[in-house]
Design an enzyme around this catalytic site. Structure first.
Site, short mmCIF file in Angstrom:
data_model
loop_
_atom_site.label_atom_id
_atom_site.label_comp_id
_atom_site.label_asym_id
_atom_site.label_seq_id
_atom_site.Cartn_x
_atom_site.Cartn_y
_atom_site.Cartn_z
CE LYS A 1 -4.60 0.86 0.17
NZ LYS A 1 -5.59 0.31 -0.48
CG ASP B 1 -7.32 3.37 -1.23
OD1 ASP B 1 -7.57 2.23 -0.87
OD2 ASP B 1 -7.60 4.39 -0.29
N1 GLU Z 1 -7.21 0.34 -3.05
C1 GLU Z 1 -7.94 -0.85 -3.12
C2 GLU Z 1 -8.18 -1.71 -1.84
O1 GLU Z 1 -8.11 -1.05 -1.01
C3 GLU Z 1 -7.59 -1.51 -4.66
C4 GLU Z 1 -6.30 -2.07 -4.59
C5 GLU Z 1 -5.64 -2.58 -6.02
O2 GLU Z 1 -6.70 -2.63 -6.92
O3 GLU Z 1 -4.88 -3.24 -6.09
O4 GLU Z 1 -8.19 -2.83 -2.14
#
Ligand code: GLU
Length: 450
Positions: free
Chosen positions: A125, A165
């Site tokens: 992340k 996100d």
């Molecule tokens: N930010 C999204 C999540 O919390 C998507 C992450 C992604 O697609 O890699 O899962």
């Protein structure tokens, strides 16, 4: 339970002031007690100590020049948490509240969420304490270019694949991709959530919201109910909330409330979704503008919220879909929802409810889908985008949507079967955490002490 206290104590000492991260860790560790007690191998292999420590944490300076010519500096993050199951995978969040604790809790949740999808993706992340609100397109572009100028050396289609996100959508992914390509000279699937013209996957934009609603539907089906005619509160007004509302309408439900960072909107007859899309996706303005078209709707600015409570959760509805941000449902909100007859909560946002709110939901016996299970459709569809990029294919909307439904169903089944096996059929937190943990922990053991 000693290991929980010991782990938290050592995290508090080695990673001070990371409350959101401790909260996410504590929830998972509490669920794991029955597995750790019955399986000595996990303890011998120090899996808990290893899984709570990110493999790598990258913090960096993001300098950029605003439209007035002033130099601005933000802090950038990419936390590569766990690669037991595949390349690091997870979004980037651009929001003023971003700090190491927030990114670490999100990265930690991502380990279990991604494992539940059954797909070969590890967890990461990232983001920055940058506020896209009120910035011009050119400022957003310059920020994204500066961000990628550092990030590019750490990411790649087989190492780490970021996505969006909060505050990072197709526009930002476009600027990030452009800069990555310029710096490396490579046109490859290094990011997901890309534009449909240049490597993006159909359904990715809709996937997190759709998936959260599919998950809700599977929970209800198990109780011999469905979403038809159910009134719903959907917090947020961004990508997740908008496509949760779209799917709710498609399944015959009626979203009656949503919110943004400035206030809450309630429209008894049903939210006008076309208008919300215009206000949020095209114009990027406040929800307050909704009243110009629908003066009978009720808008409550944040300043008028009841103390310590969220105005949205005070309304009566059959179901709640928190799709905004972490800890947006407190214990008081949870009690209000339940007292008003809410019988389902499906989290489109990560860790949307505080720990005591979660306990309230589980104790009350309502259907409660925790974020890492209920919103995994987003990252799952990101992996489908990676698969299309790697094989140079493009699948149809129906193909991708079918796979999204299949994966969402399988996540629900894993969580509910595991919950049943461990004697707590209504506890999908326990079910999801245990099912996901086993997959990651077993892969870590097979790969040795790395
Ligand atoms: N930010 C999204 C999540 O919390 C998507 C992450 C992604 O697609 O890699 O899962």
């Amino acid at each position: 339970m000693n290991y929980i206290n010991n782990t938290l104590l050592s995290l508090r000492a080695s990673s001070p002031a990371q409350d959101e991260f401790y909260q996410a860790v504590e929830e998972v560790l509490c669920s794991l007690a029955p597995v750790l007690e019955s399986n000595r191998l996990y303890q011998q292999q120090a899996i808990i100590q290893r899984i709570v420590e990110p493999e790598r944490q990258i913090f960096f300076r993001v300098p950029w020049v605003d439209d007035k010519g002033n130099i601005q500096v933000n802090k950038g993050y990419r936390i590569e948490f766990n690669s037991a199951l595949g390349p690091y995978k997870g979004g980037l969040r651009f929001h003023p509240s971003v700090n190491a604790s927030v990114i670490k809790f999100l990265g930690f949740e991502q380990i279990f969420k991604n494992a539940l999808t059954g797909l070969p993706i590890g967890a990461g992340k990232g983001g920055a304490n940058f506020d896209p609100k009120g910035k011009s397109d050119n400022e957003i572009m310059r920020f994204c270019q500066s961000f990628m100028t550092e990030l590019y050396r750490h990411v790649g289609p087989n190492t780490d694949v970021p996505a969006g996100d909060i505050g990072v959508g197709a526009r930002e992914i476009g600027y990030l991709f452009g800069q990555y390509k310029r710096l490396t000279g490579r046109y490859e699937g290094v990011l997901t959530g890309k534009g449909l013209l240049w490597g993006g996957s159909l359904v990715r934009k809709e996937a997190t919201g759709y998936g959260t609603v599919y998950f809700a539907d599977y929970m209800l089906n198990d109780r011999k109910e469905n979403l038809q005619g159910q009134t719903c509160l959907v917090s947020g007004a961004g990508n997740v909330a908008i496509y949760a509302m779209e799917k709710l309408y498609q399944l015959g439900a009626i979203p009656v409330g949503c919110c943004d960072s400035s206030g809450t909107l309630y429209h008894q007859g049903g939210i006008d979704l076309t208008l919300i899309k215009t206000l949020k996706e095209d114009k990027r303005v406040s929800l307050a503008e909704y009243l110009h078209t629908h003066p009978s709707a009720i808008y409550t600015p944040v300043a008028d919220y009841p103390t310590g409570q969220h105005a949205l959760w005070q309304y009566t509805a059959d179901a709640a879909f928190p799709c905004a941000t972490q800890n947006e449902i407190t214990k008081t909100d949870a009690e209000t929802l339940i007292a008003n007859g809410c019988k389902l909560v499906s989290e489109g946002a990560n860790m949307a409810s505080t720990q005591d709110a979660v306990e309230c939901f589980i104790d009350s016996g309502i259907a409660y889908g925790p974020g890492k299970a209920a919103n995994a459709g987003g990252v799952a569809t990101s992996q489908l985008e990676m698969a299309q990029n790697a094989s140079m294919q493009r699948w149809t909307f129906e193909d991708v949507d079918k796979q999204l439904m299949r994966i969402s169903k399988s996540i629900y089944q894993q969580a509910s079967e595991t919950a049943r096996t461990f004697g707590q059929p209504n506890n999908l937190v326990l079910g999801a955490n245990i099912a996901a943990f086993k997959r990651v922990a077993d892969a870590m053991i097979e790969q040795g002490v790395v």
